[in-house]
Design an enzyme around this catalytic site. Structure first.
Site, PDB file in Angstrom:
ATOM      1  N   ASP A  47       0.844  -1.204   0.000  1.00 46.39           N
ATOM      2  CA  ASP A  47       0.000   0.000   0.000  1.00 46.39           C
ATOM      3  C   ASP A  47       0.879   1.255   0.000  1.00 46.39           C
ATOM      4  O   ASP A  47       0.364   2.379  -0.039  1.00 46.39           O
ATOM      5  CB  ASP A  47      -1.011  -0.010   1.158  1.00 46.39           C
ATOM      6  CG  ASP A  47      -0.362  -0.022   2.522  1.00 46.39           C
ATOM      7  OD1 ASP A  47       0.881  -0.090   2.615  1.00 46.39           O
ATOM      8  OD2 ASP A  47      -1.113   0.025   3.530  1.00 46.39           O
ATOM      9  N   SER A  48       2.200   1.060  -0.035  1.00 48.81           N
ATOM     10  CA  SER A  48       3.121   2.179  -0.299  1.00 48.81           C
ATOM     11  C   SER A  48       2.782   2.819  -1.645  1.00 48.81           C
ATOM     12  O   SER A  48       3.209   3.932  -1.927  1.00 48.81           O
ATOM     13  CB  SER A  48       4.574   1.695  -0.297  1.00 48.81           C
ATOM     14  OG  SER A  48       4.730   0.568  -1.126  1.00 48.81           O
ATOM     15  N   ASP A  86      -1.172  -6.152  -0.210  1.00 44.18           N
ATOM     16  CA  ASP A  86      -1.346  -5.506   1.093  1.00 44.18           C
ATOM     17  C   ASP A  86      -2.822  -5.252   1.369  1.00 44.18           C
ATOM     18  O   ASP A  86      -3.550  -4.769   0.493  1.00 44.18           O
ATOM     19  CB  ASP A  86      -0.637  -4.146   1.065  1.00 44.18           C
ATOM     20  CG  ASP A  86       0.427  -4.025   2.128  1.00 44.18           C
ATOM     21  OD1 ASP A  86       0.411  -4.817   3.089  1.00 44.18           O
ATOM     22  OD2 ASP A  86       1.281  -3.133   1.982  1.00 44.18           O
ATOM     23  N   LYS A 116      -0.927  -9.417   3.032  1.00 38.49           N
ATOM     24  CA  LYS A 116      -0.135  -8.920   4.166  1.00 38.49           C
ATOM     25  C   LYS A 116      -0.990  -7.947   4.963  1.00 38.49           C
ATOM     26  O   LYS A 116      -1.737  -7.167   4.377  1.00 38.49           O
ATOM     27  CB  LYS A 116       1.132  -8.219   3.682  1.00 38.49           C
ATOM     28  CG  LYS A 116       1.943  -7.586   4.818  1.00 38.49           C
ATOM     29  CD  LYS A 116       3.302  -7.132   4.392  1.00 38.49           C
ATOM     30  CE  LYS A 116       3.353  -5.775   3.747  1.00 38.49           C
ATOM     31  NZ  LYS A 116       2.798  -4.666   4.560  1.00 38.49           N
ATOM     32  N   GLU A 118      -0.953  -5.373   8.676  1.00 41.76           N
ATOM     33  CA  GLU A 118      -0.128  -4.751   9.709  1.00 41.76           C
ATOM     34  C   GLU A 118      -0.713  -5.007  11.091  1.00 41.76           C
ATOM     35  O   GLU A 118      -1.932  -4.937  11.269  1.00 41.76           O
ATOM     36  CB  GLU A 118      -0.037  -3.233   9.464  1.00 41.76           C
ATOM     37  CG  GLU A 118       0.647  -2.887   8.158  1.00 41.76           C
ATOM     38  CD  GLU A 118       0.806  -1.384   7.949  1.00 41.76           C
ATOM     39  OE1 GLU A 118       0.530  -0.590   8.877  1.00 41.76           O
ATOM     40  OE2 GLU A 118       1.223  -1.007   6.838  1.00 41.76           O
ATOM     41  N   GLU A 185       9.637  -4.077  10.262  1.00 36.58           N
ATOM     42  CA  GLU A 185       9.990  -2.764   9.696  1.00 36.58           C
ATOM     43  C   GLU A 185      10.429  -1.801  10.786  1.00 36.58           C
ATOM     44  O   GLU A 185       9.761  -1.665  11.823  1.00 36.58           O
ATOM     45  CB  GLU A 185       8.785  -2.167   8.933  1.00 36.58           C
ATOM     46  CG  GLU A 185       9.094  -0.768   8.407  1.00 36.58           C
ATOM     47  CD  GLU A 185       8.119  -0.257   7.352  1.00 36.58           C
ATOM     48  OE1 GLU A 185       7.175  -0.976   6.987  1.00 36.58           O
ATOM     49  OE2 GLU A 185       8.332   0.882   6.885  1.00 36.58           O
TER      50      GLU A 185
HETATM   51  O1  KIV Z   1       3.594  -1.053   1.576  1.00 32.02           O
HETATM   52  C1  KIV Z   1       4.745  -1.483   1.472  1.00 32.02           C
HETATM   53  O2  KIV Z   1       5.432  -1.284   0.463  1.00 32.02           O
HETATM   54  C2  KIV Z   1       5.281  -2.249   2.587  1.00 32.02           C
HETATM   55  C3  KIV Z   1       6.726  -2.606   2.581  1.00 32.02           C
HETATM   56  C4  KIV Z   1       7.618  -1.450   2.593  1.00 32.02           C
HETATM   57  C5  KIV Z   1       7.066  -3.589   3.631  1.00 32.02           C
HETATM   58  O3  KIV Z   1       4.561  -2.585   3.469  1.00 32.02           O
END
Ligand code: KIV
Length: 291
Positions: A47-48, A86, A116, A118, A185
């Protein structure tokens, strides 16, 4: 050459053999193909993308629809790598049912192989239910960008008294719930090494030192797309921001001066076929890939 796809079992076996796992973010099919061909084991549709693709200051605005769109593109580009999608902010925090539905969408509509999310122990029950539904889960603890406002910024986590134990408890809770890997992280290297030693599942570090089972970087950071962004944990392997600007400046100059396109880059009518030629000269061949 036939290469077998990376699965959760591949990654577990890599940890057992001591082979380091390479993870990179990807957001589109072209990058997915290149990173896959270069040997990345896992492509994380992070989600970056809310920051590096959409231009937001945090990852919070990203929606499930955004994630599905980018996951689908990455899934089309990759052959060997595992694709992890994510779960965006507030797509799983309100209830377990909400988390199940949205994770299912990333798998069914986005073509992901895993999701993934958090957070640690507080999401153990959700992880158990997802794994029970056949959805592999990668955990993510330490600096969790979706908690930006709760953390008071993007800050290294775990330095406070009891921080090591809290992170270890979170990691163990995720492992026991069935997570197949955990992103660590922004935590001190010593704590990341302790967590890695304590778990039988792989840890993937970002700003967590060399003691993790693998490493992840945001691909735009690795390629140096933004010259103003260079946090300590990033190693830039390219200066693409500068190179892209230089290339585009040359194009702009060439168009303005009339140096582009040249005759060789243009089409001409053959005198004897003036009438017919325009109809049957292909402008380019897509090789069946576009359109
Ligand atoms: O959103 C993302 O790119 C991430 C990574 C940097 C681990 O969660």
């Amino acid at each position: 050459m036939k290469t077998s796809k990376v699965t959760i079992h591949t990654l577990k076996a890599m940890k057992e053999r001591g082979d380091r796992i390479t993870v990179l973010t990807a957001y589109d099919a072209t990058f997915a193909r290149l990173l896959d061909e270069a040997g990345a084991d896992v492509l994380l549709v992070g989600d970056s993308l809310g920051m590096v693709i959409q231009g937001n200051d945090t990852t919070l605005p990203v929606t499930v629809e955004d994630m599905i769109y980018h996951c689908r593109a990455v899934a089309r580009g990759a052959r060997r790598a595992q694709i992890v999608g994510d779960m965006p902010f507030m797509s799983y925090q309100a209830s377990i049912e909400q988390g199940l539905i949205n994770a299912g969408r990333l798998m069914k509509e986005g073509g992901c192989h895993a999701v993934k999310l958090e957070g640690g122990a507080q999401h153990a029950e959700l992880v158990r239910r997802l794994v029970g539904a056949g959805i592999p889960v990668m955990g993510h603890i330490g600096l969790t960008p979706q908690s930006f406002h709760q953390m008071g910024g993007f800050k290294v986590q775990g330095r406070e008294s009891g921080g090591r134990e809290r992170l270890l408890d979170d990691a163990r809770a995720l492992e026991q719930a069935g997570a197949y890997a955990i992103v660590l992280e922004g935590i001190p290297s010593e704590i990341a090494s302790d967590i890695t030693a304590a778990l039988s599942i792989p840890t993937i570090g970002i700003g967590a030192g060399v003691g993790c089972d693998g490493q992840v970087l945001v691909i735009y950071d690795l390629l140096g797309m933004d010259d103003s962004f260079k946090p300590r944990f990033v190693r830039r392997y390219e200066q693409l921001g500068t190179r892209i600007r230089t290339a585009v400046q040359s194009y702009v100059d060439d168009v303005r001066s009339g140096a582009f396109p040249s005759e060789a880059e243009s089409f001409a009518l053959e005198p004897e076929r003036k009438a017919a030629a325009a109809a049957d000269t292909p402008v380019y061949s897509t090789g069946g890939k576009r359109g």
